[in-house]
Scaffold this active site. Structure first.
Site, PDB file in Angstrom:
ATOM      1  N   SER A   1       0.844  -1.206   0.000  1.00 37.08           N
ATOM      2  CA  SER A   1       0.000   0.000   0.000  1.00 37.08           C
ATOM      3  C   SER A   1       0.871   1.245   0.000  1.00 37.08           C
ATOM      4  O   SER A   1       2.014   1.221   0.483  1.00 37.08           O
ATOM      5  CB  SER A   1      -0.882   0.023   1.250  1.00 37.08           C
ATOM      6  OG  SER A   1      -1.562   1.257   1.367  1.00 37.08           O
TER       7      SER A   1
ATOM      8  N   TYR B   1      -2.243  -0.700  10.453  1.00 35.75           N
ATOM      9  CA  TYR B   1      -2.313  -1.186   9.066  1.00 35.75           C
ATOM     10  C   TYR B   1      -1.079  -0.762   8.276  1.00 35.75           C
ATOM     11  O   TYR B   1      -0.456  -1.566   7.572  1.00 35.75           O
ATOM     12  CB  TYR B   1      -3.578  -0.625   8.412  1.00 35.75           C
ATOM     13  CG  TYR B   1      -3.717  -0.825   6.919  1.00 35.75           C
ATOM     14  CD1 TYR B   1      -4.263  -1.999   6.403  1.00 35.75           C
ATOM     15  CD2 TYR B   1      -3.352   0.185   6.017  1.00 35.75           C
ATOM     16  CE1 TYR B   1      -4.421  -2.167   5.028  1.00 35.75           C
ATOM     17  CE2 TYR B   1      -3.501   0.021   4.655  1.00 35.75           C
ATOM     18  CZ  TYR B   1      -4.044  -1.154   4.158  1.00 35.75           C
ATOM     19  OH  TYR B   1      -4.198  -1.315   2.798  1.00 35.75           O
TER      20      TYR B   1
HETATM   21  P1  NAD Z   1     -11.718  -5.674  -0.486  1.00 39.65           P
HETATM   22  O1  NAD Z   1     -12.496  -5.518   0.743  1.00 39.65           O
HETATM   23  O2  NAD Z   1     -12.449  -5.805  -1.758  1.00 39.65           O
HETATM   24  O3  NAD Z   1     -10.749  -6.941  -0.396  1.00 39.65           O
HETATM   25  C1  NAD Z   1     -10.149  -7.371   0.798  1.00 39.65           C
HETATM   26  C2  NAD Z   1     -10.476  -8.833   0.929  1.00 39.65           C
HETATM   27  O4  NAD Z   1      -9.712  -9.393   1.986  1.00 39.65           O
HETATM   28  C3  NAD Z   1     -11.922  -9.112   1.313  1.00 39.65           C
HETATM   29  O5  NAD Z   1     -12.748  -9.229   0.181  1.00 39.65           O
HETATM   30  C4  NAD Z   1     -11.817 -10.416   2.067  1.00 39.65           C
HETATM   31  O6  NAD Z   1     -12.200 -11.502   1.235  1.00 39.65           O
HETATM   32  C5  NAD Z   1     -10.348 -10.545   2.388  1.00 39.65           C
HETATM   33  N1  NAD Z   1     -10.190 -10.743   3.821  1.00 39.65           N
HETATM   34  C6  NAD Z   1     -10.167  -9.808   4.795  1.00 39.65           C
HETATM   35  N2  NAD Z   1     -10.044 -10.398   5.988  1.00 39.65           N
HETATM   36  C7  NAD Z   1      -9.987 -11.739   5.771  1.00 39.65           C
HETATM   37  C8  NAD Z   1      -9.861 -12.878   6.602  1.00 39.65           C
HETATM   38  N3  NAD Z   1      -9.761 -12.756   7.935  1.00 39.65           N
HETATM   39  N4  NAD Z   1      -9.887 -14.093   6.025  1.00 39.65           N
HETATM   40  C9  NAD Z   1      -9.997 -14.222   4.686  1.00 39.65           C
HETATM   41  N5  NAD Z   1     -10.101 -13.178   3.846  1.00 39.65           N
HETATM   42  C10 NAD Z   1     -10.087 -11.959   4.390  1.00 39.65           C
HETATM   43  O7  NAD Z   1     -10.705  -4.451  -0.533  1.00 39.65           O
HETATM   44  P2  NAD Z   1      -9.394  -4.155  -1.429  1.00 39.65           P
HETATM   45  O8  NAD Z   1      -9.158  -2.729  -1.228  1.00 39.65           O
HETATM   46  O9  NAD Z   1      -9.521  -4.701  -2.776  1.00 39.65           O
HETATM   47  O10 NAD Z   1      -8.262  -4.921  -0.622  1.00 39.65           O
HETATM   48  C11 NAD Z   1      -7.365  -5.830  -1.216  1.00 39.65           C
HETATM   49  C12 NAD Z   1      -5.947  -5.517  -0.763  1.00 39.65           C
HETATM   50  O11 NAD Z   1      -5.585  -4.249  -1.292  1.00 39.65           O
HETATM   51  C13 NAD Z   1      -5.740  -5.431   0.739  1.00 39.65           C
HETATM   52  O12 NAD Z   1      -4.535  -6.084   1.110  1.00 39.65           O
HETATM   53  C14 NAD Z   1      -5.589  -3.944   0.970  1.00 39.65           C
HETATM   54  O13 NAD Z   1      -4.794  -3.663   2.100  1.00 39.65           O
HETATM   55  C15 NAD Z   1      -4.900  -3.538  -0.305  1.00 39.65           C
HETATM   56  N6  NAD Z   1      -4.949  -2.114  -0.597  1.00 39.65           N
HETATM   57  C16 NAD Z   1      -6.139  -1.501  -0.813  1.00 39.65           C
HETATM   58  C17 NAD Z   1      -6.142  -0.148  -1.089  1.00 39.65           C
HETATM   59  C18 NAD Z   1      -7.430   0.601  -1.337  1.00 39.65           C
HETATM   60  O14 NAD Z   1      -7.413   1.819  -1.349  1.00 39.65           O
HETATM   61  N7  NAD Z   1      -8.542  -0.061  -1.545  1.00 39.65           N
HETATM   62  C19 NAD Z   1      -4.957   0.576  -1.120  1.00 39.65           C
HETATM   63  C20 NAD Z   1      -3.763  -0.081  -0.898  1.00 39.65           C
HETATM   64  C21 NAD Z   1      -3.775  -1.436  -0.631  1.00 39.65           C
END
Ligand code: NAD
Ligand code: MG
Length: 286
Positions: A178, A191
């Site tokens: 991130s 985080y």
């Molecule tokens: P999202 O909510 O669509 O995806 C996150 C997924 O993590 C969830 O759908 C869930 O299935 C899974 N998850 C969470 N806790 C879990 C658990 N205990 N057991 C199994 N699965 C679990 O959101 P996203 O933003 O697409 O997140 C995906 C990745 O991207 C994450 O690692 C997040 O930190 C990273 N990220 C997101 C952003 C943003 O702005 N959205 C920015 C930087 C990094």
């Protein structure tokens, strides 16, 4: 702020669902065109039900890969939507519900992905959790810490360790980092620390696994419109989400997925390992 780039005020509870988002994110459903970069590959995308993980699953499938996705049991609806999109690309999609904070479950997810797909070539450690609805370190509860550290770090270790029983020469691991690893927000301090750690782990894994012909990299997204955001940010942050980037807007999952394809494919990244690729709307990743 450019009002066109604002999101309507909205809130959900974790883990959040795609159907309750306004607007729904763009995962590349109508736009991603594959060019045979992952033909016949067997891939596992944790958290592949929604957000960035769904966009990666769609892109991988259109590049010719079969995909296993893991997700929380309460995300079945989102998982089935991803499965339909992967199958529409003519590829297999294995559904692996389970809570990755549990060690046995996390290991089982990797073993079942490899077992059901008949091998494993690419692991995407994408599942992640944050909580930003607090204003001070004093408000970080032990329950918050457990959820953030177990989901983002413990699970990454467990899934990776089990996956390494199956990954061979030419395979790849991609971790979801991130912008928070570089520009941490006070409300996300736990985080952000896990994301800095993921960058660090990525470098060490690349060093250890290079001799086995396994490449390890990370993608560092900036603010991306996914269920995680309305489920964990306070409402006032949602309405301006992403407007502090040089590009002046949040990114869509569809705009992040190509970075994962690039790092997964030997066509494009056979000599790329131990690096972090920023997809941040202009924020620096150094
Ligand atoms: P999202 O909510 O669509 O995806 C996150 C997924 O993590 C969830 O759908 C869930 O299935 C899974 N998850 C969470 N806790 C879990 C658990 N205990 N057991 C199994 N699965 C679990 O959101 P996203 O933003 O697409 O997140 C995906 C990745 O991207 C994450 O690692 C997040 O930190 C990273 N990220 C997101 C952003 C943003 O702005 N959205 C920015 C930087 C990094
Ligand atoms: Mg989800």
């Amino acid at each position: 702020m450019n009002q066109d780039n604002a999101f309507p005020a909205q809130q959900q509870e974790p883990p959040g669902t795609t159907g309750r988002m306004n607007p729904e994110p763009d995962h590349g459903e109508a736009s991603y065109v594959g060019s045979e970069k992952l033909v016949g590959y067997k891939t596992l995308v944790t958290g592949g039900d929604s957000g960035i993980g769904r966009a990666v699953a769609i892109a991988f499938a259109r590049e010719g890969a079969d995909v296993a996705i893991s997700y929380l049991p309460e995300e079945e609806l989102d998982a089935r939507a991803t499965q339909e999109l992967v199958q529409a690309a003519g590829r297999r999609c294995v559904l692996l519900p389970g809570d990755l904070r549990d060690e046995a479950t996390a290991r089982e997810v990797a073993h079942r992905a490899a077992g059901d797909l008949g091998g494993l070539d690419v692991l995407v450690n994408n599942a992640g959790y944050q909580m930003a609805r607090r204003e001070s370190v004093a408000e970080v509860t032990t329950a918050d810490l457990d959820r953030v550290l177990k989901t983002n770090l413990y699970a990454l270790f467990w899934v990776t360790q089990a996956a390494l029983d199956h990954l061979g020469e030419g395979s790849a691991i991609i971790n979801n980092s991130s912008i928070q690893a570089y520009q941490p927000s006070t409300s996300l301090l736990d985080y952000a620390a896990t994301k800095a750690a993921i960058n660090n782990i990525t470098v060490n894994l690349a060093a250890e696994l290079g001799p086995r012909g396994i490449r390890v990299n990370a993608v560092a997204p900036g603010p991306i419109w996914t269920p995680l955001q309305p489920a964990t940010q306070p409402e006032e942050k949602i309405t301006v989400f992403g407007t502090d980037t040089p590009l002046g807007r949040a990114g869509q999952p569809a705009e992040v997925a190509p970075a994962f394809v690039y790092l997964a494919s030997p066509v494009t990244a056979s000599y790329v390992s131990g690096t972090v690729l920023g997809v941040t709307g202009g924020k620096p990743v150094f």
